[in-house]
Each structure stands twice: as structure tokens, then as C-alpha cells.
Design an enzyme around this catalytic site. Structure first.
Site, PDB file in Angstrom:
ATOM      1  CG  ASP A 100      32.909  32.501  36.955  1.00  0.00           C
ATOM      2  OD1 ASP A 100      32.645  33.064  37.124  1.00  0.00           O
ATOM      3  OD2 ASP A 100      34.627  33.117  35.880  1.00  0.00           O
ATOM      4  CB  ILE A 101      34.746  35.773  32.539  1.00  0.00           C
ATOM      5  CG1 ILE A 101      35.796  36.335  31.547  1.00  0.00           C
ATOM      6  CG2 ILE A 101      36.725  36.210  33.557  1.00  0.00           C
ATOM      7  CD1 ILE A 101      36.539  37.690  31.252  1.00  0.00           C
ATOM      8  CG  ASN A 122      33.514  31.421  46.510  1.00  0.00           C
ATOM      9  OD1 ASN A 122      32.955  30.177  47.592  1.00  0.00           O
ATOM     10  ND2 ASN A 122      34.125  31.157  45.003  1.00  0.00           N
ATOM     11  N   GLY A 153      36.549  33.370  50.369  1.00  0.00           N
ATOM     12  CA  GLY A 153      37.942  33.213  48.918  1.00  0.00           C
ATOM     13  C   GLY A 153      36.781  34.222  47.602  1.00  0.00           C
ATOM     14  CD  GLN A 154      32.637  38.480  48.232  1.00  0.00           C
ATOM     15  OE1 GLN A 154      32.353  38.206  49.750  1.00  0.00           O
ATOM     16  NE2 GLN A 154      31.638  39.302  47.629  1.00  0.00           N
ATOM     17  CG  HIS A 192      29.292  36.911  42.866  1.00  0.00           C
ATOM     18  ND1 HIS A 192      30.070  38.007  43.537  1.00  0.00           N
ATOM     19  CD2 HIS A 192      30.271  35.561  43.483  1.00  0.00           C
ATOM     20  CE1 HIS A 192      31.383  37.100  44.043  1.00  0.00           C
ATOM     21  NE2 HIS A 192      31.249  36.054  43.397  1.00  0.00           N
ATOM     22  CG  LEU A 193      23.062  32.826  44.574  1.00  0.00           C
ATOM     23  CD1 LEU A 193      22.962  33.884  45.253  1.00  0.00           C
ATOM     24  CD2 LEU A 193      22.345  32.455  44.379  1.00  0.00           C
ATOM     25  CG  HIS A 194      29.947  30.798  41.910  1.00  0.00           C
ATOM     26  ND1 HIS A 194      31.054  31.283  41.031  1.00  0.00           N
ATOM     27  CD2 HIS A 194      30.864  31.442  43.003  1.00  0.00           C
ATOM     28  CE1 HIS A 194      31.907  31.602  41.620  1.00  0.00           C
ATOM     29  NE2 HIS A 194      31.744  32.598  42.211  1.00  0.00           N
TER      30      HIS A 194
END
Ligand code: AMP
Ligand code: ZN
Length: 114
Positions: free
Chosen positions: A31-32, A87, A93-94, A100-102
Site C-alpha cells: 500500500d502506498i 473495505n 470506507g472503500q 482488494h484485501l488489505h
């Protein structure tokens, strides 16, 4: 490919990302804006807007994404545990509308999330 989608652009190589994992169904990259010492995003190669759009046909893909998260947690030595977050849509909160999975780990997580 959805031409307006940030993650489709990453998949197409139009936006750079360090692919720490890739197979026929998904890729993973950092993640950035990391929220933990390990913070990877796992995304399907298929553009699926969110979990809210997942159908029965997507169950093998969803299982594969979860299994990939577990594999990446092991390879990143998250032996004390970790959190997988999906999310979903507005209340979830997407912000990027490509499923995507965090994978978050390397620190103690809190509950409930904000
Ligand atoms: P979400 O808020 O669940 O939709 O998560 C989207 C995530 O994508 C956020 O954690 C962002 O920091 C992350 N993100 C946005 N742009 C990039 C990028 N170019 N490379 C890696 N991660 C990104
Ligand atoms: Zn997409």
C-alpha cells in the site's frame, strides 16, 4: 480492464507498483500509504468493483484471495497475527473501487476499527 480504475492501471503496468506476488488470478503490492509495518494489497486480475458485487461464481476467486493473504502473512513472518480487511462501498470506507484485501501486520491492532 476498466480504464478509469486505478488498480486496473496498476495491473496493466500503466502505474508502477512493486508486485511482491503474482499468479494467474491476482497480484499483491505494498500500500502506498501503509497503516502498519506490513501493509499489502491483494487484488484480483478481474475487475470486480467490490465485495458487494461478488456472486456465487466468484467464490473460488474470493477463497483464492484469502488463501493468498494467508500465504503472504506466512512469507512475511507475521507469526503473532495480522488483520485482513475488505473495505466495501460507501459505508465500508472503500476509496478504490476494485476489490482488494488489505493485509496488515507487524503491530497490535485495535478493535473496534474506526
Ligand atoms: P480502500 O480505502 O480500502 O479502497 O483502499 C485503497 C488503498 O489503496 C488505500 O489504502 C491507498 O493507500 C491505496 N493506494 C492508492 N493508490 C495506490 C497506489 N498507486 N499504489 C499502492 N496503493 C495505493
Ligand atoms: Zn479495476
Amino acid at each position: 480492464m476498466n480504464t478509469d480504475c486505478l488498480f486496473c492501471k496498476i495491473l496493466a503496468g500503466q502505474i508502477p507498483a512493486n508486485r511482491v506476488y503474482e499468479d494467474e488470478l491476482c497480484i499483491a503490492f505494498p500500500d502506498i500509504n501503509p497503516q502498519a509495518p506490513t501493509h499489502l494489497l491483494i487484488i484480483p486480475k478481474e475487475h470486480l468493483t467490490s465485495m458487494a458485487k461478488a456472486l456465487a461464481d466468484h467464490e473460488p476467486l474470493l477463497g483464492h484471495l484469502m488463501g493468498t493473504a494467508a500465504d503472504l502473512a506466512r512469507s512475511n513472518k507475521l507469526d503473532k497475527g495480522y488483520r485482513v480487511v475488505v473495505n466495501t462501498a460507501e459505508d465500508g470506507g472503500q476509496t478504490v473501487h476494485h476489490l482488494h484485501l488489505h493485509l496488515l501486520g507487524g503491530r497490535q491492532m485495535k478493535w473496534p476499527p474506526g
